[in-house]
Scaffold this motif. Structure first.
Motif, PDB file in Angstrom:
ATOM      1  N   PHE A 128       0.816  -1.208   0.000  1.00 33.13           N
ATOM      2  CA  PHE A 128       0.000   0.000   0.000  1.00 33.13           C
ATOM      3  C   PHE A 128       0.856   1.268   0.000  1.00 33.13           C
ATOM      4  N   GLY A 129       2.064   1.189   0.561  1.00 31.67           N
ATOM      5  CA  GLY A 129       2.985   2.325   0.472  1.00 31.67           C
ATOM      6  C   GLY A 129       3.377   2.605  -0.976  1.00 31.67           C
ATOM      7  N   ALA A 130       3.623   1.530  -1.731  1.00 33.77           N
ATOM      8  CA  ALA A 130       3.974   1.688  -3.154  1.00 33.77           C
ATOM      9  C   ALA A 130       2.785   2.228  -3.949  1.00 33.77           C
ATOM     10  N   ILE A 131       1.596   1.710  -3.681  1.00 34.31           N
ATOM     11  CA  ILE A 131       0.388   2.199  -4.360  1.00 34.31           C
ATOM     12  C   ILE A 131       0.206   3.686  -4.077  1.00 34.31           C
ATOM     13  N   SER A 132       0.335   4.065  -2.815  1.00 32.50           N
ATOM     14  CA  SER A 132       0.160   5.463  -2.431  1.00 32.50           C
ATOM     15  C   SER A 132       1.196   6.351  -3.114  1.00 32.50           C
ATOM     16  N   ARG A 133       2.414   5.872  -3.179  1.00 31.05           N
ATOM     17  CA  ARG A 133       3.493   6.639  -3.819  1.00 31.05           C
ATOM     18  C   ARG A 133       3.196   6.851  -5.304  1.00 31.05           C
ATOM     19  N   LEU A 134       2.704   5.811  -5.977  1.00 33.84           N
ATOM     20  CA  LEU A 134       2.310   5.962  -7.382  1.00 33.84           C
ATOM     21  C   LEU A 134       1.178   6.981  -7.502  1.00 33.84           C
ATOM     22  N   GLY A 135       0.286   7.000  -6.513  1.00 36.91           N
ATOM     23  CA  GLY A 135      -0.827   7.944  -6.515  1.00 36.91           C
ATOM     24  C   GLY A 135      -0.411   9.381  -6.250  1.00 36.91           C
ATOM     25  N   ASP A 136       0.850   9.596  -5.853  1.00 39.76           N
ATOM     26  CA  ASP A 136       1.354  10.967  -5.670  1.00 39.76           C
ATOM     27  C   ASP A 136       1.327  11.744  -6.979  1.00 39.76           C
ATOM     28  N   GLY A 137       1.247  11.047  -8.087  1.00 35.07           N
ATOM     29  CA  GLY A 137       1.200  11.703  -9.387  1.00 35.07           C
ATOM     30  C   GLY A 137       1.990  10.979 -10.453  1.00 35.07           C
ATOM     31  N   VAL A 138       3.001  10.221 -10.053  1.00 34.95           N
ATOM     32  CA  VAL A 138       3.891   9.556 -11.010  1.00 34.95           C
ATOM     33  C   VAL A 138       3.088   8.734 -12.015  1.00 34.95           C
ATOM     34  N   PHE A 139       2.195   7.897 -11.532  1.00 37.73           N
ATOM     35  CA  PHE A 139       1.418   7.044 -12.420  1.00 37.73           C
ATOM     36  C   PHE A 139       0.553   7.872 -13.362  1.00 37.73           C
ATOM     37  N   TRP A 140      -0.107   8.892 -12.821  1.00 39.33           N
ATOM     38  CA  TRP A 140      -1.042   9.687 -13.627  1.00 39.33           C
ATOM     39  C   TRP A 140      -0.314  10.492 -14.698  1.00 39.33           C
ATOM     40  N   TYR A 141       0.858  11.036 -14.358  1.00 34.42           N
ATOM     41  CA  TYR A 141       1.632  11.772 -15.358  1.00 34.42           C
ATOM     42  C   TYR A 141       2.099  10.833 -16.466  1.00 34.42           C
ATOM     43  N   ALA A 142       2.523   9.637 -16.080  1.00 32.43           N
ATOM     44  CA  ALA A 142       2.946   8.654 -17.084  1.00 32.43           C
ATOM     45  C   ALA A 142       1.768   8.260 -17.970  1.00 32.43           C
ATOM     46  N   LEU A 143       0.603   8.045 -17.369  1.00 31.06           N
ATOM     47  CA  LEU A 143      -0.574   7.692 -18.151  1.00 31.06           C
ATOM     48  C   LEU A 143      -0.942   8.798 -19.135  1.00 31.06           C
ATOM     49  N   MET A 144      -0.925  10.039 -18.673  1.00 36.18           N
ATOM     50  CA  MET A 144      -1.236  11.159 -19.573  1.00 36.18           C
ATOM     51  C   MET A 144      -0.228  11.218 -20.724  1.00 36.18           C
ATOM     52  N   SER A 145       1.034  10.959 -20.437  1.00 34.75           N
ATOM     53  CA  SER A 145       2.065  10.967 -21.491  1.00 34.75           C
ATOM     54  C   SER A 145       1.820   9.868 -22.507  1.00 34.75           C
ATOM     55  N   VAL A 146       1.508   8.674 -22.034  1.00 38.79           N
ATOM     56  CA  VAL A 146       1.246   7.556 -22.947  1.00 38.79           C
ATOM     57  C   VAL A 146       0.010   7.840 -23.793  1.00 38.79           C
ATOM     58  N   ILE A 147      -1.046   8.352 -23.162  1.00 41.81           N
ATOM     59  CA  ILE A 147      -2.266   8.679 -23.909  1.00 41.81           C
ATOM     60  C   ILE A 147      -1.961   9.725 -24.980  1.00 41.81           C
ATOM     61  N   ALA A 148      -1.190  10.747 -24.615  1.00 45.56           N
ATOM     62  CA  ALA A 148      -0.861  11.809 -25.581  1.00 45.56           C
ATOM     63  C   ALA A 148      -0.004  11.277 -26.725  1.00 45.56           C
ATOM     64  N   LEU A 149       0.965  10.429 -26.414  1.00 46.47           N
ATOM     65  CA  LEU A 149       1.867   9.907 -27.446  1.00 46.47           C
ATOM     66  C   LEU A 149       1.211   8.847 -28.326  1.00 46.47           C
ATOM     67  N   ALA A 150       0.383   8.011 -27.732  1.00 49.03           N
ATOM     68  CA  ALA A 150      -0.200   6.892 -28.485  1.00 49.03           C
ATOM     69  C   ALA A 150      -1.550   7.225 -29.121  1.00 49.03           C
ATOM     70  N   GLY A 151      -2.195   8.260 -28.636  1.00 44.61           N
ATOM     71  CA  GLY A 151      -3.561   8.525 -29.078  1.00 44.61           C
ATOM     72  C   GLY A 151      -3.727   9.586 -30.138  1.00 44.61           C
ATOM     73  N   GLY A 152      -2.646  10.043 -30.732  1.00 42.80           N
ATOM     74  CA  GLY A 152      -2.757  11.084 -31.752  1.00 42.80           C
ATOM     75  C   GLY A 152      -3.324  12.367 -31.162  1.00 42.80           C
ATOM     76  N   TRP A 153      -3.996  13.147 -32.006  1.00 38.78           N
ATOM     77  CA  TRP A 153      -4.547  14.424 -31.530  1.00 38.78           C
ATOM     78  C   TRP A 153      -5.620  14.211 -30.467  1.00 38.78           C
TER      79      TRP A 153
END
Length: 180
Positions: free
Chosen positions: A34-59
């Motif tokens: 749960f410490g690792a989950i919480s740490r990912l929830g600090d923003g790291v996971f969400w920023y990575a997800l937004m980057s992947v969506i932007a790079l893989a999803g075109g406009w």
């Protein structure tokens, strides 16, 4: 200015659930998970997800990532205002038997910012990419649970943040339809 306190019966249930979850989190493997989950929830996971969506999803992906970022900034501002207004102490400070398994990011408990952000991001991402639903919904639920298990939030903080994040994500989708 503080918000009205919860009823004694509801507050007692909130405290008992918090103590039970926190004791469960004292087990090494569970605390680490749960410490690792919480740490990912600090923003790291969400920023990575937004980057992947932007790079893989075109406009379309870029537009979704921007919408998620704007929703996230709105959630951050809202959660900061709510924390200053309610000023609810964290459970490890006021609830005997609860310890903080990780250091908090700020002083107050209500609402859970991690949960609010996770739910708002999930609502927006899943509306555009439904295939992500099972994974993101599960991850957001784990983030909310982590905050209670780690002794940083009461269950009511997480429940309220879920409702606020869901409403904010829905409002973001409504605004997208009206403005675009």
């Amino acid at each position: 200015m503080n918000a009205a306190p919860p009823s004694p019966r509801r507050a007692n249930l909130d405290r008992r659930m918090c103590v039970a979850a926190n004791r469960w989190g004292a087990r090494r493997a569970i605390g680490l998970f749960f410490g690792a989950i919480s740490r990912l929830g600090d923003g790291v996971f969400w920023y990575a997800l937004m980057s992947v969506i932007a790079l893989a999803g075109g406009w379309h992906g870029v537009a979704v990532a921007v919408q998620m970022a704007i929703t996230g900034l709105t959630a951050l501002m809202l959660y900061r205002v709510l924390k200053r207004w309610t000023r609810r102490p964290r459970p490890f400070r006021t609830c005997p038997g609860v310890i903080a398994h990780v250091p908090p990011l700020d002083e107050f408990s209500f609402p859970s910012g991690h949960t609010l952000q996770a739910v708002a991001f999930t609502v927006v991402a899943v509306a555009h990419y439904p295939v992500l639903g099972p994974f993101l919904i599960g991850f957001a639920a784990l983030i909310g649970a982590s905050r209670v298990v780690l002794g940083l939030h009461y269950p009511s903080d997480v429940i309220a943040a879920t409702a606020i994040g869901g409403g904010l994500g829905t409002l973001s989708l409504w605004a997208e339809r009206v403005l675009v």
